[in-house]
Scaffold this active site. Structure first.
Site, short mmCIF file in Angstrom:
data_model
loop_
_atom_site.label_atom_id
_atom_site.label_comp_id
_atom_site.label_asym_id
_atom_site.label_seq_id
_atom_site.Cartn_x
_atom_site.Cartn_y
_atom_site.Cartn_z
N CYS A 33 0.78 -1.12 0.05
CA CYS A 33 0.00 0.14 0.08
C CYS A 33 1.06 1.27 0.16
O CYS A 33 1.62 1.49 -0.92
CB CYS A 33 -1.15 -0.01 1.17
SG CYS A 33 -2.40 1.16 0.89
N GLU B 93 -2.51 -9.15 3.69
CA GLU B 93 -2.87 -9.28 5.01
C GLU B 93 -4.27 -9.11 5.21
O GLU B 93 -4.68 -9.66 6.32
CB GLU B 93 -1.95 -8.60 5.99
CG GLU B 93 -2.41 -7.18 6.22
CD GLU B 93 -2.37 -6.20 5.12
OE1 GLU B 93 -1.74 -6.42 4.25
OE2 GLU B 93 -2.45 -4.95 5.42
N HIS C 238 -3.90 -5.03 0.12
CA HIS C 238 -3.19 -5.40 1.14
C HIS C 238 -3.42 -7.27 1.35
O HIS C 238 -4.53 -7.56 1.54
CB HIS C 238 -4.30 -5.08 2.23
CG HIS C 238 -4.18 -3.56 2.63
ND1 HIS C 238 -3.21 -2.98 3.42
CD2 HIS C 238 -4.55 -2.24 1.79
CE1 HIS C 238 -3.14 -1.59 3.32
NE2 HIS C 238 -4.11 -1.17 2.30
#
Lengths: 211, 257
Positions: free
Chosen positions: A82, A193, A191
């Site tokens: 990001c 994650e 993202h």
């Protein structure tokens, strides 16, 4: 035991990325690190980031971590996420104009206002949610189906000078570079994650990436 | 290729248990939040929202533990709302593993709080929650006002103007709940949703009133919502998230399946 350092420069929450890395491969030693020594010692490094570009660069320059990241970019696997991806470019249009780390040659620009989809419906900014990622061949996409959806939330995106470093694109509504790869550096706008199984797979691939 | 519309199950958490009331009364117990969050993740939820409705300050730690546990094993975006009043409350939730916080009453009391929060943590994690109720009479031009305290206190503030102001102050997303519809299972207030979605550039999540899968699709197609939120139709296992997504796809909506 192989190790990965998540760079902590005081921007945002590192809990998610650390937990996701641990989940992706429980055998890897995951450390959240704010010192040059700890970061340079790790086998590989994750450079996350949320928030605004100017604050990010102020924190990196003020702490000396900017130089550490440039050094890592020349020596071992580095994953930018990001804002961590955007900061790797030459500069960004966010906050007027902010100089980046210059690891990738290119600029970061904002989505234009008033864009619409094919039905003429206005597209919202930030670009938020799950969008399809069109991969270019790279080791980090191993085991991830072409056009899989990853979670995005951003208003700015990278425009690299050299199209050859684009590792994936995404449409909103025009194609933009959502992943960049150059030697031992890989960077993603989405993202991983927060992208459930495909995201964890990407992180696992990074943890096993032999450059 | 395009951005998927999101389906967001909402867990109303009271003292560590998931509950769901009809118009904020008649609360039914629906189970353990961590277990439910796990199930929604498996079924393909695009995000999960926790609404902490615990009234006492002492029990605030409970929601932090819930978020910590969920964030350790569920890797999709998590939002926490309810009782977020200070920058420290936000920091605590983000540190626990939340990606976004929902700010409601605190924004009404002091709008600058939203500005400070967005500057400190970034707009991407600031969701302004708006509880709106129709105040115009039948035959008049539709007008909605915002309410606080779970819909009990009127403020006299126009909902559309308020949404615009909150976005100008840095809100990255609007969570819009119709107080007229919440818990009724009659469907979203589509006119309200469309009015807010047209007024602001950021994504709008429609909430309040979902009773069947067509209501979710209507929220996207007629309400122009970017995401739809529902609680009870998922908690009591009437429908799975997967079924909801298949239904949306059948109605021509792009989803993540």
């Amino acid at each position: 035991m192989s190790s990965v350092a998540v760079i902590d420069y005081g921007m945002g929450n590192l809990h998610s990325i650390a937990k996701a890395l641990q989940h992706a491969d429980p055998s890897v030693d995951v450390q959240i690190s704010s010192t040059a020594a700890a970061i340079l010692q790790a086998d590989r490094v994750v450079f996350p980031g949320v928030g605004a570009m100017r604050d990010c660069m102020l924190a990196l320059n003020g702490s000396g971590l900017a130089e550490v990241i440039r050094q890592v970019a020349n020596t071992k696997p580095l994953l930018g996420i990001c804002l961590g991806m955007q900061a790797l470019l030459t500069d960004s249009a966010e906050n007027g104009h902010t100089d980046g780390l210059g690891v990738f040659s290119g600029h970061v620009v904002r989505f234009a206002e008033g864009l619409t989809d094919t039905d003429g419906v206005r597209l919202k900014i930030p670009h938020m949610g799950w969008n399809q990622v069109r991969q270019q061949p790279h080791a980090l996409w191993q085991g991830i189906a072409q056009d899989s959806r990853f979670y995005f939330v951003h208003s700015y995106y990278a425009q690299p000078d050299d199209g050859a470093i684009v590792a994936a694109t995404c449409d909103y509504p025009n194609a933009f570079a959502c992943a960049l790869a150059q030697d031992n550096v890989f960077a993603v706008q989405f993202h991983p994650e927060k992208s459930q199984t495909v995201g964890l797979q990407l992180l696992k691939n990074f943890l096993h990436w032999d450059v | 290729m395009s951005l998927a519309k999101r389906i967001i199950p909402c867990l109303d958490v009271d003292n560590g248990r998931v509950v769901k009331g009809v118009k904020f009364v008649d609360i039914r117990d629906a189970g353990d939040p961590v277990e439910i969050a796990r199930r929604y993740d498996r079924e393909g939820a695009d995000e999960i929202t926790f609404l902490d409705i615990t009234a006492t300050h002492d029990n605030r730690d409970t929601i932090v533990h819930v978020v910590e546990q969920v964030a350790s094993e569920v890797f999709i975006p998590l939002t926490v709302g309810g009782g977020i009043r200070t920058l420290d409350d936000i920091r605590r939730m983000l540190n626990a593993g939340a990606d976004k916080v929902g700010i409601n009453s605190a924004a009404v009391f002091r709008p600058e709080f939203v500005q400070e929060a967005a500057e400190r943590f970034g707009s991407q994690c600031i969701v302004v929650a708006i509880d709106a109720k129709k105040v115009s009479l039948p035959g008049e031009v539709s007008r909605w006002e915002i309410f606080t305290h779970g819909g009990r206190k009127g403020t006299g503030i126009d909902a559309i103007g308020w949404a615009e102001k909150m976005v100008a102050y840095g809100a990255g997303e609007i969570l819009l709940t119709s107080m007229d519809r919440d818990g009724t299972r009659e469907g979203f207030d589509l006119a309200l949703t469309r009015a807010i979605s047209d007024a602001v550039a950021v994504p709008v999540i429609a909430s309040g009133g979902v009773g069947c899968l067509d209501h979710l699709a209507d929220g996207v197609l007629d309400g122009k919502a970017d995401a739809v939120l529902a609680a009870s139709i998922f908690h009591f296992a009437e429908y799975t998230i997967q079924q909801a997504k298949e239904h949306l796809r059948m109605r021509g909506i792009e989803v993540r399946l």
